[in-house]
Enzyme design. Structure first.
Site, PDB file in Angstrom:
ATOM      1  N   ARG A  99       0.838 -33.894  -1.736  1.00  0.00           N
ATOM      2  CA  ARG A  99       0.623 -33.792  -0.164  1.00  0.00           C
ATOM      3  C   ARG A  99       0.629 -35.184   0.188  1.00  0.00           C
ATOM      4  O   ARG A  99       1.001 -35.405   1.486  1.00  0.00           O
ATOM      5  CB  ARG A  99      -0.653 -32.977   0.315  1.00  0.00           C
ATOM      6  CG  ARG A  99      -0.627 -32.721   1.803  1.00  0.00           C
ATOM      7  CD  ARG A  99      -1.860 -31.777   2.119  1.00  0.00           C
ATOM      8  NE  ARG A  99      -1.782 -30.661   1.814  1.00  0.00           N
ATOM      9  CZ  ARG A  99      -2.818 -30.102   0.851  1.00  0.00           C
ATOM     10  NH1 ARG A  99      -3.936 -30.858   0.674  1.00  0.00           N
ATOM     11  NH2 ARG A  99      -3.035 -28.778   0.620  1.00  0.00           N
ATOM     12  N   LEU A 109       6.140 -34.688   1.476  1.00  0.00           N
ATOM     13  CA  LEU A 109       6.187 -34.358   3.135  1.00  0.00           C
ATOM     14  C   LEU A 109       6.245 -35.626   4.039  1.00  0.00           C
ATOM     15  O   LEU A 109       6.879 -35.657   4.858  1.00  0.00           O
ATOM     16  CB  LEU A 109       5.445 -33.074   3.456  1.00  0.00           C
ATOM     17  CG  LEU A 109       6.036 -31.864   2.881  1.00  0.00           C
ATOM     18  CD1 LEU A 109       4.815 -30.749   3.002  1.00  0.00           C
ATOM     19  CD2 LEU A 109       7.474 -31.486   3.000  1.00  0.00           C
ATOM     20  N   VAL A 132       5.327 -25.767   5.365  1.00  0.00           N
ATOM     21  CA  VAL A 132       5.180 -25.687   3.815  1.00  0.00           C
ATOM     22  C   VAL A 132       3.757 -26.387   3.417  1.00  0.00           C
ATOM     23  O   VAL A 132       3.344 -27.412   4.190  1.00  0.00           O
ATOM     24  CB  VAL A 132       6.461 -26.193   2.855  1.00  0.00           C
ATOM     25  CG1 VAL A 132       7.431 -25.252   3.240  1.00  0.00           C
ATOM     26  CG2 VAL A 132       6.619 -27.552   3.027  1.00  0.00           C
ATOM     27  N   GLU A 133       3.250 -26.341   2.283  1.00  0.00           N
ATOM     28  CA  GLU A 133       2.033 -26.929   1.690  1.00  0.00           C
ATOM     29  C   GLU A 133       0.937 -26.673   2.646  1.00  0.00           C
ATOM     30  O   GLU A 133       0.281 -27.878   3.020  1.00  0.00           O
ATOM     31  CB  GLU A 133       2.352 -28.548   1.554  1.00  0.00           C
ATOM     32  CG  GLU A 133       3.109 -28.642   0.281  1.00  0.00           C
ATOM     33  CD  GLU A 133       3.170 -29.977  -0.326  1.00  0.00           C
ATOM     34  OE1 GLU A 133       2.215 -30.860   0.085  1.00  0.00           O
ATOM     35  OE2 GLU A 133       4.021 -30.611  -1.020  1.00  0.00           O
ATOM     36  N   GLY A 134       0.937 -25.691   3.360  1.00  0.00           N
ATOM     37  CA  GLY A 134      -0.360 -25.268   4.288  1.00  0.00           C
ATOM     38  C   GLY A 134       0.359 -25.519   5.837  1.00  0.00           C
ATOM     39  O   GLY A 134       0.745 -26.609   6.139  1.00  0.00           O
TER      40      GLY A 134
END
Length: 824
Positions: free
Chosen positions: A378, A382, A500-502
Site C-alpha cells: 500500500r 497506488l 482498491v486496497e481498501g
C-alpha cells in the site's frame, strides 16, 4: 498586589514546566525556588506560605510511590480496566504488525524534527538508476495506450515479452533468486514513470511487486518454496495473482467465507495430508493470465489431522492454475482501463500442506502476514501511480495552457485557469513528496502501517483532483478519446485507485486515526499492555509509570496548544532556515492540538470512539496533513532548499494547514460532549480560526512555474516519461514549451502589425508572406511562426473515426452469427 504574586509565579512556572515537559521533581524544585525568590523580593509571606502549601499538596502524593500507588494508581487501574475497550485478535494483530516512524513524533505534540531531517536523502543505487534509464525508458517508448485500452483491451504480445524478459515481474525478488533486487524506492520510481504513460502497464507491473506471492514468499516462504518459485516469478515463467477479495467480504480477510478443510488427498502420485479448498474471488488483478494463484482462506481441521484446533484461522496458499477444480472466470472490465482482472473460483481443490505459504508452521497466521505485507504494498503501488499521473498532469497541462490561446491570450493567463493550475501543481508537489516518503520508509526497513494508509488515501485523492483540474483546463481536448488524448484514460481510471486496497471512505474514517491513535501514541498502547500483565505488582508499577507519563503528556499538550494558538505559533524553537522556520512552528502547533484532541476523545468516548467515524476521519485528516507537510519539508531540505521551489512548497503547505484547521474546527464543533468541545475550542483556537487557503497571489506564482521553462518545473517533472515520440503526445507537448516561449514575442509583433495593416490575405501562409515582404518579420522569424503553428495544431488536435472503428468486435460477431442463421 504582593498577595497575588506567589500564585502568579507558581502558575507561570507550572505552565512553563508543562510546556517544556519537565519532570515532576524538577517542576517542584523550580516552583519552590521561585516562591522563595518572590518572598525575598517582597511578596506576601502568608500568600507565599499558602502557595507553597498548594505546591506540596499536589506534589507529595505524586512524588512518593508509597502514597501514589495504593491511593491513586490502584483505583485508576481498576477504573481503566473496566472502561478499556476489548481488542479482538484481529485488531491486536493489526496494531502489532506495523512499526512507528516519524508519524509517532507527530502524535507526540512535540515533534523531534531532527529525527526527520537526519534521515538520509532517498537515493537510488547505480544499477537501479540504470534500470530506470534503460529498460523502463524503453518500455515507456513502446507503449501505445490507445492500442492497449481500445484496440486490444490488453498489452500487445511484444510488451508482455519485454516485461518478462527484463524481469519487471521480479523487481522486488532478490538477485540471488534471479530477480532485480530493487529497493522499495526504486520500485516506486519505476511505477511512477510507467503510470505517466499508461495505468494499464503500471498496474500490470505493480501488482506482482506489491501484495502477492513474491512478497509473501520472501517474508514467510519455506526455503524450498523460495528456491522453486522465486526464480520462476522473477523471469516471468510464472505470472502471479493474489485472491483476497470476494463478493461477501470485500478485502476484509477476517470475514471471508472461502474455506479449506484439512484432509488426505492425492498429489503428484502420492497420498498426503493437505487442504481441500472452496473459494469464490473477484476483482483479482492478473487472474485471467496468471499461472500461480496466491489464495487467502479460512482453514479448518475437523478431524484433528494436524492438531487439536478445529478453526485454524486465515491461511495463505499457492495454487497452480492447472490444479484440478480451479476455474478462472471471464474478465472484468474496469472503467476503460482494461488491465487483466477477473474472478477465480474453486470447488474442493486439493493442495498439499507444502503449498501453504510458509508451510504448516504458518497455518492460521495469514491475517498477520497480510497486514504486514499490505503496509508495504500500500505504501508503493497506488501512491506511485497517483504521483506519476499528477506529475504528468502538472507538467503537460502547464505547457498546454501556455500554447492554447483564446481571445488572443494563453488560457493559463485567465485567473480561473490559474486557480486550477495552482491546484494541479500543489497536488503534484505534495503527492510526489508523500509517495516518496512512504517508499523511503519501506526502503529503510520499516513496516509503515499508518503512513501507508495516509499515502494510499491522500495520493489517490490528490491524483484524482489533479486529473479533474487537468480535464477542465483541456476542455474538448480532454474528452475526445483517441491516440492524441493523454488525459481521458487517466481520468476514467482515477476511481479505480480510490477503490482498491481498501475504499478511501473506509481508509479515512476508520484506519488512519483508528490505527494511529493507538499505534503512534507514546503512551496508550503501553498502558493497554501494562493493564493486562499477569503479575499484579508488575501490572500496578508499569501502569503507574505509563499513566502518569500520559497525564503529564496530556497537560503539556493542553498548555502547548493554548500557547501556540495564543501566539499564532510565532514563538518557539524550530529548525529550518528563515523561510521554513515558521512552517515548522505551525506544525508544532497542530501536533499539540492533535495530541490534545486524541487524548480527550479516547478518555471521554472510550470504545465508542471507533463508531464515531466522522470524528475519527477529521482527526485522521489532521494527522495526514501533518505527515504530508513534513514530507514536503523533508523534500525541500533534501533538494538543497531551492528558492525556485518556494511557491510550490508554500501553496501546498498553506493548503494543508488550511485543511487541518477545517478538520479541527469541524471536530470541535461536532464533538459529542458539547461543553468539552467548547473548552477545547478555547485551547486550540483562542483567537478563532486564522489559517486561510493559499492566496490568489501565491496561486499566480505557482501556476506560472508550470507555464515556463525553469528548474522548479524540471524537478517536479523528474521521474516521469516525457520523451517526445509518436506514442507519447504528452511528451511532445511538454517539449514544445521552450520553443513556444521564444516564439511569443515574434507572434505578438506579427499580430500587432497584421491588425494595423490593410492587407486582405486570410490564409495564414499568405499572411506570413505579406509579413516578410512588408518587413514585419524576418525569414527566420517566419520559420519560428510556422513551427509555432505546427506545435499548436499538434497540441489542440483531437481524433475522429469512422463509425465502424468504434464498434466492438462483439457487434460484428453478432451480425456474422445472425447472417449465418439467416442463411441456414
Amino acid at each position: 498586589m504582593s498577595i497575588a504574586i506567589p500564585f502568579l509565579v507558581l502558575l507561570v512556572v507550572s505552565l512553563a514546566a508543562a510546556y517544556h515537559r519537565l519532570r515532576l521533581a524538577v517542576w517542584v524544585a523550580i516552583g519552590a525556588t521561585a516562591l522563595v525568590a518572590a518572598w525575598l523580593l517582597g511578596a506576601s509571606t502568608v500568600a507565599s506560605i499558602v502557595a507553597g502549601a498548594l505546591l506540596a499538596l499536589a506534589a507529595i502524593p505524586l512524588l512518593l510511590p508509597a502514597i501514589r500507588l495504593p491511593l491513586i494508581t490502584a483505583p485508576l487501574l481498576k477504573f481503566y480496566t473496566r472502561i478499556l475497550p476489548p481488542l479482538s485478535e484481529t485488531e491486536r494483530v493489526a496494531l502489532e504488525a506495523g512499526t512507528v516512524g516519524f508519524e509517532g513524533e507527530l502524535f507526540s505534540g512535540k515533534p523531534d524534527w531532527n529525527a526527520l531531517l537526519s534521515q538520509p536523502k532517498p537515493t537510488l543505487r547505480e544499477d537501479e538508476q540504470a534500470f530506470l534509464d534503460g529498460p523502463v525508458e524503453e518500455l515507456c517508448a513502446m507503449v501505445n495506450d490507445w492500442e492497449i485500452t481500445h484496440v486490444r483491451a490488453d498489452l500487445p504480445p511484444e510488451l508482455w515479452d519485454f516485461i518478462k524478459k527484463n524481469k519487471f515481474f521480479g523487481m522486488i525478488v532478490p538477485k540471488e533468486y534471479g530477480g532485480l533486487g530493487l529497493t522499495a524506492l526504486a520500485n516506486h520510481k519505476v511505477i511512477q514513470k510507467l503510470a505517466a504513460v499508461s495505468s494499464v502497464v503500471s498496474s500490470t507491473v505493480g501488482v506482482p511487486n506489491s501484495l502477492g506471492p513474491a512478497e509473501l514468499l520472501m517474508h514467510y516462504g519455506t526455503q524450498e518454496q523460495k528456491d522453486y518459485y522465486l526464480p520462476r516469478l522473477a523471469d516471468g515463467r510464472e505470472v502471479p495473482c493474489f485472491g483476497l477479495t470476494g463478493p461477501w467480504a470485500g478485502s476484509d480477510a477476517t470475514s471471508i467465507p472461502d474455506y479449506g478443510i484439512v484432509c488426505m488427498g492425492d498429489w503428484n502420485g502420492a497420498r498426503v495430508v493437505g487442504v481441500k479448498l472452496t473459494f469464490d474471488k473477484r476483482y483479482i488483478t492478473l487472474a485471467p493470465v496468471a499461472s500461480l494463484i496466491g489464495l487467502a482462506f479460512r482453514m479448518y481441521d475437523p478431524d484433528g489431522l494436524i492438531g487439536d484446533k478445529r478453526d485454524i484461522g486465515i491461511t495463505l496458499a499457492l495454487v497452480p492454475r492447472d490444479t484440478d477444480g480451479v476455474e478462472i472466470g471471464r474478465r472484468h472490465f474496469p472503467l476503460n482501463s482494461p488491465f487483466q482482472n477477473g474472478p477465480i473460483h474453486g470447488k474442493e481443490v486439493f493442495i498439499p500442506l507444502s503449498q501453504l505459504i510458509g508451510g504448516e508452521a504458518y497455518a492460521g497466521k495469514g491475517w498477520q502476514m497480510l497486514v504486514e505485507c499490505l503496509s508495504i504494498g500500500r505504501s508503493i503501488t497506488l501512491p506511485s501511480t497517483a504521483s506519476g499521473g499528477a506529475k504528468m498532469a502538472a507538467v503537460v497541462t502547464g505547457a498546454y495552457a501556455r500554447i492554447r490561446k483564446q481571445f488572443g491570450l494563453s488560457i493559463g493567463r485567465f485567473e480561473g485557469v490559474e486557480e486550477a493550475l495552482a491546484r494541479i501543481a500543489g497536488n503534484a508537489y505534495a503527492a510526489s513528496a508523500l509517495s516518496e516518503a512512504s517508499a523511503a520508509a519501506v526502503a529503510r526497513g520499516e513496516l509503515p502501517a499508518v503512513p501507508s494508509t495516509i499515502s494510499k488515501y491522500h495520493c489517490t485523492e490528490m491524483g484524482r483532483e489533479a486529473a479533474k483540474d487537468a480535464m477542465d483546463i483541456h476542455g474538448g481536448k480532454g474528452i475526445i478519446l483517441g491516440p492524441k488524448n493523454y488525459l481521458g484514460r487517466g481520468w476514467q481510471a482515477s476511481p479505480i485507485a480510490i477503490t482498491v486496497e481498501g475504499a478511501n471512505i473506509m481508509t479515512r474514517s476508520l484506519m488512519i486515526f483508528g490505527q494511529g491513535a493507538i499505534l503512534c501514541h507514546p503512551w496508550v498502547l503501553k498502558e493497554m499492555k501494562a493493564a493486562t500483565l499477569p503479575d499484579p505488582g508488575e501490572r500496578l508499577r508499569e501502569f503507574d509509570r505509563n499513566l502518569f507519563g500520559h497525564i503529564g503528556f496530556a497537560i503539556s499538550n493542553a498548555v502547548r496548544s493554548w500557547w501556540f494558538g495564543l501566539t499564532g505559533a510565532r514563538i518557539g524553537s524550530a529548525p529550518g532556515d528563515t523561510y521554513t522556520r515558521r512552517y515548522y512552528r505551525k506544525l508544532n502547533r497542530y501536533s499539540a492540538a492533535l495530541a490534545l484532541m486524541a487524548d480527550t476523545s479516547m478518555l471521554l468516548l472510550g470504545g465508542k470512539l471507533k463508531f464515531k467515524e466522522s470524528l475519527s476521519g477529521r482527526l485522521g485528516d489532521v494527522l495526514s496533513h501533518l505527515y504530508i507537510a513534513s514530507a514536503m519539508l523533508k523534500r525541500y531540505e533534501d533538494e538543497g532548499r531551492p528558492a525556485s521551489d518556494q511557491p510550490l512548497l508554500a501553496w501546498s503547505f498553506h493548503n494543508s494547514v488550511h485543511k487541518m484547521e477545517i478538520a479541527l474546527s469541524s471536530a470541535l464543533r461536532n464533538f459529542p460532549i458539547r461543553p468539552v468541545g467548547w473548552l477545547l475550542w478555547m485551547l486550540v483556537f483562542p483567537w478563532g480560526r486564522r489559517a486561510q487557503a493559499p492566496s490568489d497571489r501565491l496561486g499566480h506564482k505557482t501556476a506560472a512555474l508550470l507555464m515556463s521553462p525553469n528548474d522548479a518545473r524540471d524537478r517536479l517533472a523528474r521521474g516521469i516519461f516525457l520523451t517526445p515520440c509518436a506514442n507519447n503526445p504528452a511528451g511532445r507537448i511538454a517539449s514544445y514549451l521552450p520553443q513556444v516561449v521564444l516564439a511569443e514575442p515574434v507572434e505578438r509583433k506579427f499580430l500587432k502589425a497584421l491588425k494595423n495593416s490593410d492587407i486582405e490575405a486570410l490564409d495564414f501562409a499568405a499572411q506570413l508572406d505579406e509579413g516578410v515582404r512588408e518587413g514585419w518579420i524576418t525569414a527566420e522569424e517566419r520559420k519560428q511562426l510556422e513551427a509555432l503553428r505546427e506545435m499548436t495544431i499538434d497540441a489542440i488536435s483531437v481524433d475522429d473515426f469512422e463509425a465502424w472503428e468504434l464498434r466492438s468486435a462483439g457487434y460484428y460477431s453478432d451480425r456474422i452469427e445472425a447472417a449465418r442463421r439467416d442463411a441456414a
